[in-house]
Enzyme design. Sequence first.
Site, PDB file in Angstrom:
ATOM      1  N   ASP A 293      70.562 -37.183  -0.180  1.00  0.00           N
ATOM      2  CA  ASP A 293      70.856 -36.025  -1.030  1.00  0.00           C
ATOM      3  C   ASP A 293      72.006 -36.379  -1.962  1.00  0.00           C
ATOM      4  O   ASP A 293      72.729 -37.351  -1.734  1.00  0.00           O
ATOM      5  CB  ASP A 293      71.233 -34.818  -0.155  1.00  0.00           C
ATOM      6  CG  ASP A 293      71.324 -33.502  -0.926  1.00  0.00           C
ATOM      7  OD1 ASP A 293      70.777 -33.420  -2.052  1.00  0.00           O
ATOM      8  OD2 ASP A 293      71.940 -32.548  -0.399  1.00  0.00           O
ATOM      9  N   HIS A 294      72.151 -35.596  -3.010  1.00  0.00           N
ATOM     10  CA  HIS A 294      73.310 -35.707  -3.894  1.00  0.00           C
ATOM     11  C   HIS A 294      74.337 -34.640  -3.530  1.00  0.00           C
ATOM     12  O   HIS A 294      73.977 -33.486  -3.277  1.00  0.00           O
ATOM     13  CB  HIS A 294      72.906 -35.490  -5.355  1.00  0.00           C
ATOM     14  CG  HIS A 294      72.098 -36.599  -5.936  1.00  0.00           C
ATOM     15  ND1 HIS A 294      71.100 -36.401  -6.861  1.00  0.00           N
ATOM     16  CD2 HIS A 294      72.129 -37.939  -5.717  1.00  0.00           C
ATOM     17  CE1 HIS A 294      70.562 -37.560  -7.206  1.00  0.00           C
ATOM     18  NE2 HIS A 294      71.172 -38.505  -6.512  1.00  0.00           N
ATOM     19  N   TYR A 467      71.501 -29.940  -3.976  1.00  0.00           N
ATOM     20  CA  TYR A 467      70.162 -29.447  -3.647  1.00  0.00           C
ATOM     21  C   TYR A 467      69.076 -30.436  -4.040  1.00  0.00           C
ATOM     22  O   TYR A 467      68.039 -30.061  -4.586  1.00  0.00           O
ATOM     23  CB  TYR A 467      69.918 -28.077  -4.292  1.00  0.00           C
ATOM     24  CG  TYR A 467      71.011 -27.072  -4.009  1.00  0.00           C
ATOM     25  CD1 TYR A 467      71.344 -26.739  -2.695  1.00  0.00           C
ATOM     26  CD2 TYR A 467      71.733 -26.475  -5.036  1.00  0.00           C
ATOM     27  CE1 TYR A 467      72.360 -25.833  -2.423  1.00  0.00           C
ATOM     28  CE2 TYR A 467      72.749 -25.567  -4.775  1.00  0.00           C
ATOM     29  CZ  TYR A 467      73.054 -25.254  -3.466  1.00  0.00           C
ATOM     30  OH  TYR A 467      74.068 -24.358  -3.191  1.00  0.00           O
ATOM     31  N   HIS A 468      69.325 -31.717  -3.703  1.00  0.00           N
ATOM     32  CA  HIS A 468      68.361 -32.778  -4.000  1.00  0.00           C
ATOM     33  C   HIS A 468      67.957 -33.567  -2.755  1.00  0.00           C
ATOM     34  O   HIS A 468      67.960 -34.794  -2.768  1.00  0.00           O
ATOM     35  CB  HIS A 468      68.952 -33.744  -5.035  1.00  0.00           C
ATOM     36  CG  HIS A 468      69.316 -33.116  -6.323  1.00  0.00           C
ATOM     37  ND1 HIS A 468      70.214 -33.698  -7.206  1.00  0.00           N
ATOM     38  CD2 HIS A 468      68.910 -31.966  -6.919  1.00  0.00           C
ATOM     39  CE1 HIS A 468      70.352 -32.926  -8.263  1.00  0.00           C
ATOM     40  NE2 HIS A 468      69.570 -31.861  -8.114  1.00  0.00           N
ATOM     41  N   PRO A 469      67.594 -32.903  -1.651  1.00  0.00           N
ATOM     42  CA  PRO A 469      67.154 -33.658  -0.487  1.00  0.00           C
ATOM     43  C   PRO A 469      65.880 -34.430  -0.818  1.00  0.00           C
ATOM     44  O   PRO A 469      65.040 -33.982  -1.606  1.00  0.00           O
ATOM     45  CB  PRO A 469      66.901 -32.580   0.574  1.00  0.00           C
ATOM     46  CG  PRO A 469      66.627 -31.338  -0.210  1.00  0.00           C
ATOM     47  CD  PRO A 469      67.491 -31.446  -1.437  1.00  0.00           C
TER      48      PRO A 469
END
Length: 550
Positions: A293-294, A467-469
């Site tokens: 994630d980020h 919110y980049h899983p």
Amino acid sequence: MSQFDYIIVGAGSAGCVLANRLSANPQHKVLLLETGGSDKSIFIKMPTALSIPMNTEKYAWQFHTEEEPYLNNRKMHCPRGKVLGGSSSINGMVYVRGHAKDFDEWESHGAKGWNYQTCLPYFKKAEAWLLGEDDYRGGKGPLGVNNGNNMVNPLYRAFIEAGKEAGYSVTNDYNGEQQEGFGPMHMTVKDGVRCSTSRAYLDPIKTRNNLTVVTGAKVTRVLLDGRHAKGVEYALGDALITAKADKEVVLSAGPIGSPHILQLSGIGDSKILEKAAIEVKHHLPGVGMNLQDHLEFYFQYRCKQPITLNGKLGLISKGLIGAKWILNKSGLGATNHFESCAFIRSKAGVEWPDIQYHFLPAAIRYDGKSAFEGHGFQVHVGHNKPKSRGSVTVQSNDPAKAPKIQFNYLQHQDDIEGFRACVRLTREIISQAAFYDYRDGEIQPGEHIQSDEEIDEFVRQAVESAYHPSCSCKMGEDDMAVVDSETRVHGIAGLRVVDSSIFPTIPNGNLNAPTIMVAEKAADMILGISPLPSSTASSFVHPDWHHQQR
């Protein structure tokens, strides 16, 4: 029992693309299953309302991680779309493909045929870029992309000019030849309305007789006949329904949902499955592993001039913005407000950008609240090529029980050092003359935060998920790969995974664009169509990246 050729699980960023492409042939009977419902809410359609659907149970799975040991044991919010369009209906609408080298990296990790030259044609196929088609941009695709209000607020251009003054390059199109540098940011907004994959890909084809869309459907497992996927079981209200797939089942339930469904179906690490009292059908240890994630935090400053969005937070101002948008889909309601951005390298020796900036002419939280009185601006900054790895693991054979999510954020020392660079480089950028007429003191982190130890503690307390899983069912050929380069699940016939979970590594940028590209490319694979011709377009890498940071 109902019978189809293809069953797609999840009507999200990938699933809507697949539904469109697979049902284009009227001979193919396609079933699209989605747990959520309609995406017709004004809060989904209006770009400026982006924080509402993300934080609403009706439209998003409100997942939370376990205590994250390297973030002072904080439990992090991990919302995922639960609505037609999936996360493309709840996200910030930022359109970033990633750097060309991100996709070359995928191929180096075993995803054969997924380098930049082979992926670029599918980015173009998906896109309707406002300025038209060229070697890098698509002009005829379903997905509308533009720059919002074209940086009317002077703070957007001040940010770009500050980057230039600090010695960085300016790029007119970070989704074109050169990602590295400062420039305008792009968003998936068309005619002032969010352009989710539901709007772009599903709405135009909902009347196809060979496409069945079922909402409110919670898939409980993939049905297996030995090592062959034959269909799915799903709950619809109080009923448990079986659907059969004559050709293939495609999981597009996202980086949390897809590995969870595989595990519930008995596909995964045998020890994890046995602990959850699930019968092991196929030992595949990589399922749910490699999770990435980020992270990001907000760098906030007070603003000398009353020109920021902090002056638009009152009920009257919000009402006027909403009224203008309802009447003609224009004004501040028609943008996500992230209209300028940057991609830079954290240090010399880094080949392509690993730090991303979203600039916002407001100092405000994601829930739309200001943390102070007055005007301010902020830039979201994050180290985007993390080396920390986590997992998604089933906890029970009850499909209603959420999986355990553990990212292990900042476990790797390189990630910690990347965020130290974020703090120091950002301060240098905002200190440039371009912000002289606007900059009026640092709100966050605060000028007292200076040493490595102080920065590290601030980051642990303040950092949030971007919110980049992704990457939890990675593509490749090694022992921990879940799908092959054709997106087929290793060892199981008739079953694929097509969504951001199959990324081998996380790209430098927001994930909606590459997820859509993956679905476009996978659709051709599923249909047995020859891939689009590879591009010959070049990509920029700093000529002296070994020795220069900018």
